[in-house]
Design a protein around this motif. Structure first.
Motif, PDB file in Angstrom:
ATOM      1  N   ARG A   5       2.775  -2.899 -14.200  1.00 11.13           N
ATOM      2  CA  ARG A   5       3.417  -2.428 -12.976  1.00 11.13           C
ATOM      3  C   ARG A   5       2.451  -1.629 -12.126  1.00 11.13           C
ATOM      4  N   GLY A   6       2.621  -1.713 -10.843  1.00  6.81           N
ATOM      5  CA  GLY A   6       1.843  -0.882  -9.943  1.00  6.81           C
ATOM      6  C   GLY A   6       0.422  -1.386  -9.716  1.00  6.81           C
ATOM      7  N   THR A   7       0.123  -2.551 -10.265  1.00  3.76           N
ATOM      8  CA  THR A   7      -1.222  -3.090 -10.067  1.00  3.76           C
ATOM      9  C   THR A   7      -1.184  -4.225  -9.052  1.00  3.76           C
ATOM     10  N   VAL A  17       8.802   9.927  -5.342  1.00  2.00           N
ATOM     11  CA  VAL A  17       8.918   9.149  -6.566  1.00  2.00           C
ATOM     12  C   VAL A  17       8.513   7.705  -6.296  1.00  2.00           C
ATOM     13  N   ASP A  18       7.433   7.290  -6.929  1.00  2.00           N
ATOM     14  CA  ASP A  18       6.970   5.908  -6.781  1.00  2.00           C
ATOM     15  C   ASP A  18       7.819   5.017  -7.685  1.00  2.00           C
ATOM     16  N   GLU A  19       7.977   3.763  -7.312  1.00  2.00           N
ATOM     17  CA  GLU A  19       8.842   2.847  -8.075  1.00  2.00           C
ATOM     18  C   GLU A  19      10.182   3.547  -8.331  1.00  2.00           C
ATOM     19  N   VAL A  20      10.719   4.050  -7.262  1.00  2.00           N
ATOM     20  CA  VAL A  20      11.869   4.952  -7.384  1.00  2.00           C
ATOM     21  C   VAL A  20      13.076   4.287  -8.045  1.00  2.00           C
ATOM     22  N   GLY A  49       0.802  -1.215   0.000  1.00  2.00           N
ATOM     23  CA  GLY A  49       0.000   0.000   0.000  1.00  2.00           C
ATOM     24  C   GLY A  49       0.838   1.269   0.000  1.00  2.00           C
ATOM     25  N   LYS A  50       1.782   1.362  -0.905  1.00  2.00           N
ATOM     26  CA  LYS A  50       2.630   2.551  -0.980  1.00  2.00           C
ATOM     27  C   LYS A  50       1.822   3.761  -1.445  1.00  2.00           C
ATOM     28  N   THR A  51       0.864   3.497  -2.355  1.00  2.00           N
ATOM     29  CA  THR A  51       0.045   4.598  -2.861  1.00  2.00           C
ATOM     30  C   THR A  51      -0.623   5.333  -1.704  1.00  2.00           C
ATOM     31  N   LEU A  52      -1.170   4.552  -0.795  1.00  2.00           N
ATOM     32  CA  LEU A  52      -1.864   5.144   0.341  1.00  2.00           C
ATOM     33  C   LEU A  52      -0.867   5.773   1.325  1.00  2.00           C
TER      34      LEU A  52
END
Ligand code: ADP
Ligand code: MG
Length: 946
Positions: free
Chosen positions: A598-600, A208-211, A107-110
């Motif tokens: 990615r990211g899903t 930065v996501d997926e840095v 849950g990085k998005t959150l």
């Protein structure tokens, strides 16, 4: 053993860091009951309260616990998700400007909403950077629920937005977008002509996501904005080349005769002075004539005599008598090339007058003094005279450079021609200097002479590496499931610490050891067998491949076996996200390259847990362990069941290229049979070693790119700062006055030689120089110069120039004139900067090819890059002032139209996923028979596509 020890040290450091964060988490948790009790409006009202407290001097760190508690509660109310404690930890780490390693599905998005909200309270904007547009949109919509509830605004930067839309998105409190969009907007902003049209604010805080993908994988290639090369004057070289060849032929013939006669006379009488006259003619007509040089070399003293004679004739103004029989004159030492009347007549026939550079000074005076003309007519005529003068002098300049190219520059001596390029040879060392170019059109002249053309369709207009883009943010943070293996690079390049955040639920995925086959064919057969088996059982399987090729191969094999499956190639992010989200459903088989989906989040279907969860099959190890871990990490999220296994073969690139001797010898020792896989710890170790090698190699590439970009980064900062200053609205007049002062002093330095009496100064040269720089006719001759010092001369030029400048200003109106100054500075800076980028490209390309002995190419690049930059800065001054004194006022429409035309031709590029070198491609390909995009109305192949 040592590795374990190191791990312990790192492990404990990480634990110490985490321990420090515990109390903060407890604080946030303790606030929960109180915050929960608030009404929606009260909760929302907190935002206002926080902002006020910041205004009163509260720091973000002080606000953090309460702000995080507020975000958590808002999330519960809007998205029905309550941030886990580990997400709070992640949030704090992000706020601290570090990298939070949180596994996939944690849950990085959150987690990012916490620091995004907190830092956005400053009103300075927060950027959340995603790997593709789809995720930027998804996360904006999804997390936007929380932000909007709390009264913050959210924006998304997507491909294809116009500037107004971008400004909107950037003015939001929180902005989502991809690294490419952010980077290109930065570059584009620095090509704009007004501050208002810029879209970005000061870079403040980025998460930065997926840095690792963005700051490591994609950082291997820079962002480049390119546009067509504008080579004005090119046709002039083509036009003048045959004329100069004709000139050369005639002059050569003449030299031959003259030399013959001179030699004859000298043979009769060694002291014959008439022979000297003839030889001087050759010296001035073809100083590098080999016969002439030989003759001189054979007669000591002759050279001195010739020089003395030349000096004498020069002071007596008798040189024209020698020169008049020549077609052109070359004074090698003084770098002077002149066409004689005879030469002009030769190349222009009877119409030489139409081509001769007029005495503009006199022309203008004539116009000024003509009382029959209205002031309007005078202005028109003046313009006409000036433009004619400009064209003629350009042609003349080109001709002179061509003459130099033909007379003074010899192939394989001063330069060589290699692979369609003219490469300078260093006259002292004899080394080739690829990448360097002679300036002032000389290089072009030599190219024209040799009939080679630099085949450059596009040139860089602006470029930046991600490293340097992201380092501009005041605070930078990142999150990913796989950062730890790259921690040293993050530290070194970005000064980012990596903190590994524990998972919410213990991770129970089983990672089976690799199996390894002799050939790739066997490997794939085994993979297919395993998929069939899992499929029969109903356990969902995600198969990772390293390329689209391999995906297709597997696709065909599975189709043959009638196993139903999906293939994802990272082509359509949105649709693939949907498919991959389902990959955890019973019995499904999904084949995917590592970029796809990615990211899903992959949620397990009903009953899948009992079957062992999602199984991951890797069909090849990637170049870095990190990417392998990304693949594995797709299974076993949030404490799910799951497993993974990699299938390898000795034919895989990684093993083949980097495995080396050691791998083969292990294989031999273990005794490998056809179709028999082996699993062995030693192999896994050897593979890991191979990966380390590749990782180190790739790190080198990135470091290399960065080291080179760092040189340019400083220059870019200087130039962009100048541009911004020019745009800021502050008057540029003091700056320009300073330029005028400096340029006046330069001219005085050149012509006001204090070793000579002022009346000996080269007055004509001086007047020309002043005219060339300031379009100014100064009344200056031997009598007015009497008693002048060099400084006095500088002052005199400066004052005359300032007077003219002020006159111009009064004529146009001060305000308009300030605008004009701005415009000119920008155009000059942009043009020269663009040229400079091209030269720097040349330099970089060339530098690798030069042999430097002991010298580090980077050092050479730095030194020469600095020289070139300093020269550019000088030219900025010269050109700015020259244009300002010469400029005709263009209508604003013209400028807008020009700007628009330029925009249309621009293209953007970043290395394609996986590509290793910068890719420059034109906006779109034009068919050879289509109309040319330049708008000429001709077919492309007949116009720009020639
Ligand atoms: P990551 O980017 O770390 O791989 P995501 O942000 O995509 O993970 O989230 C993975 C899934 O976990 C999402 O479906 C999200 O809804 C869910 N999730 C995240 N945090 C929570 C939470 N605190 N409570 C419930 N579900 C959550
Ligand atoms: Mg994610």
């Amino acid at each position: 053993m040592i590795g374990d020890m190191l791990h312990n040290i790192f492990g404990s450091r990480n634990e110490r860091e985490l321990k420090k964060l515990r109390p903060i988490v407890e604080q946030i948790n303790a606030l929960e009951p109180e915050i929960k009790a608030l009404s929606d409006d009260q909760l929302r009202g907190k935002t206002q309260t926080f902002r006020q407290r910041i205004e009163q001097g509260a720091t973000l760190d002080e606000l953090l616990p309460e702000a995080f508690a507020v975000v958590r509660e808002a999330s519960v109310r809007t998205l029905s998700m309550r941030h886990f404690d580990v997400q709070l930890i992640g949030g704090v780490v992000l706020h601290q400007g570090k990298i939070a390693e949180m596994k996939t599905g944690e849950g990085k998005t959150l987690a990012a909403t916490l620091p995004a909200y907190l830092n956005a309270l400053t009103g300075r904007g927060v950027h959340v950077v995603t790997v593709n547009d789809y995720l930027a949109r998804r996360d904006t919509e999804w997390m936007g629920g929380i932000y909007r509830f709390l009264g913050l605004t959210v924006g998304t930067i997507l491909h294809g937005l116009d500037d107004a839309e971008r400004q909107d998105a950037y003015s939001a409190d929180i902005t989502y977008g991809t690294n490419n969009e952010f980077g290109f907007d930065y570059l584009r902003d620095n090509m704009k002509f007004s501050l208002e049209s810029m879209v970005q604010r000061e870079p403040h805080y980025a998460i930065v996501d997926e840095v690792d993908s963005i700051l490591i994988d994609e950082a291997r290639t820079p962002l480049i904005i390119s546009g067509p090369v504008e080579q004005t004057g090119d046709q002039l070289y083509d036009e003048m080349k045959p004329k100069v060849i004709k000139l050369k032929r005639h002059q050569d013939g003449l030299m031959c005769t003259v030399l013959e006669e001179a030699t004859g006379r000298l043979e009769q009488d060694d002291e014959d002075d008439s022979a000297l006259d003839l030889l001087l003619k050759v010296k001035r007509g073809d100083p590098k004539n080999s016969q002439f040089l030989e003759l001189i070399a054979g007669r000591p003293g002759l050279k001195k005599k010739l020089e003395r004679l030349e000096g004498q004739l020069s002071t007596q103004k008798l040189l024209p008598e020698i020169d008049q029989s020549l077609f052109c004159v070359i004074e090698e030492n003084n770098n002077i090339v002149e066409l004689t009347e005879k030469g002009l007549n030769l190349i222009y026939g009877g119409q030489a007058d139409d081509y001769i550079v007029p005495d503009l000074d006199a022309e203008l005076a004539k116009i000024d003094e003509n009382d029959e003309l209205t002031s309007m007519e005078k202005r028109m005529q003046r313009q006409k005279a000036e433009s004619f003068y400009k064209e003629a002098s350009e042609r003349f300049h080109v001709t002179r450079q061509l003459i130099k190219a033909y007379w003074l520059f010899n192939k394989d001596v001063q330069y060589v021609v290699k692979e369609g390029q003219v490469i300078i040879v260093d006259e002292f060392t004899g080394r080739m200097m690829p990448g360097r170019r002679w300036s002032d059109g000389l290089h072009q002249a030599v190219e024209a002479k040799e009939g080679v053309k630099v085949a450059e369709e596009n040139q860089t207009l602006a470029t930046v590496t991600f490293q340097n883009y992201f380092r501009m943010y005041e605070k930078l943070a990142g999150m990913t499931g796989t950062a730890d293996t790259e921690a040293p690079e993050f530290k070194k390049i970005y000064d980012l610490d990596v903190i590994v955040i524990p998972t919410n639920e213990p991770m129970i995925r089983t990672n089976y050891p690799d199996v390894i086959y002799k050939t790739e064919a066997e490997k794939f057969r085994a993979v297919v067998e395993e998929i069939k088996e899992l499929h029969r059982k109903g356990q969902p399987t995600l198969v990772g491949t390293i390329s689209i090729d391999k995906s297709e191969k597997l696709n065909r094999m599975l189709a043959k076996e009638k196993v139903k499956h999906e293939v994802l190639n990272a082509k359509n992010h949105e649709r693939e996200a949907e498919i991959v989200a389902n990959a955890g459903q019973k019995g499904l088989v999904t084949i995917s390259t590592n970029m796809a989906g990615r990211g899903t989040d992959i949620v397990l279907g009903e009953g899948v847990k009992d079957l062992g969860g999602l199984h991951i099959i890797g069909t090849e190890r990637h170049e870095s362990r990190r990417v392998d871990n990304q693949l594995r990490g797709r299974s076993g999220r949030q404490g799910d069941e799951g497993s993974s296994r990699f299938y390898l073969s000795l034919e895989d690139d990684l093993l083949r290229i980097f495995g080396g001797e050691r791998m083969s010898s292990i294989m031999e020792r273990l005794g490998m049979e056809e179709g028999e896989p082996i699993e062995h710890r030693m192999i896994s170790k050897a593979i890991e070693n191979a990966q380390r090698k590749v990782e180190a190699h790739n790190f080198d590439i990135r470091k290399h790119l960065l080291e080179y970009d760092d040189v340019m980064n400083k220059q870019r900062e200087v130039i962009y700062k100048q541009r911004r200053e020019a745009l800021s609205g502050e008057s540029l007049r003091p700056t320009i006055e300073e330029m005028i002062r400096e340029l006046s002093a330069n001219i005085a330095d050149t012509f006001g030689d204090e070793e000579m009496l002022p009346e000996e100064w080269d007055m004509k040269g001086l007047r020309e120089a002043v005219y060339g720089q300031f379009s100014l006719r100064i009344r200056m001759d031997r009598s007015t110069a009497d008693g002048l010092t060099r400084e006095g001369l500088a002052e005199l030029i400066f004052e005359s120039a300032m007077k003219a400048y002020e006159e111009k200003e009064t004529n146009l109106g001060a305000e308009e004139f300030r605008g004009l100054e701005r415009m000119v500075v920008l155009q000059v800076v942009d043009n020269l900067w663009k040229e400079h980028l091209l030269s720097m490209d040349h330099l970089k390309e060339g530098i690798g090819l030069r042999g430097y002995g002991q010298q580090d190419p980077l050092v050479v690049y730095k030194r020469e890059g600095f020289d070139m930059f300093s020269q550019m800065i000088e030219r900025i001054k010269e050109d700015t002032v020259r244009f300002l004194f010469r400029v005709q006022i263009a209508r604003p429409d013209d400028i807008a139209a020009k700007e628009k035309a330029r925009q249309e031709k621009i293209s953007y590029s970043h290395g394609e996923e996986g590509a290793k070198t910068p890719v420059r491609r034109a906006h779109k390909k034009v068919g050879r028979n289509q109309p040319c995009p330049c708008g000429s109305g001709k077919k492309y192949k007949k116009c720009c596509g020639k």
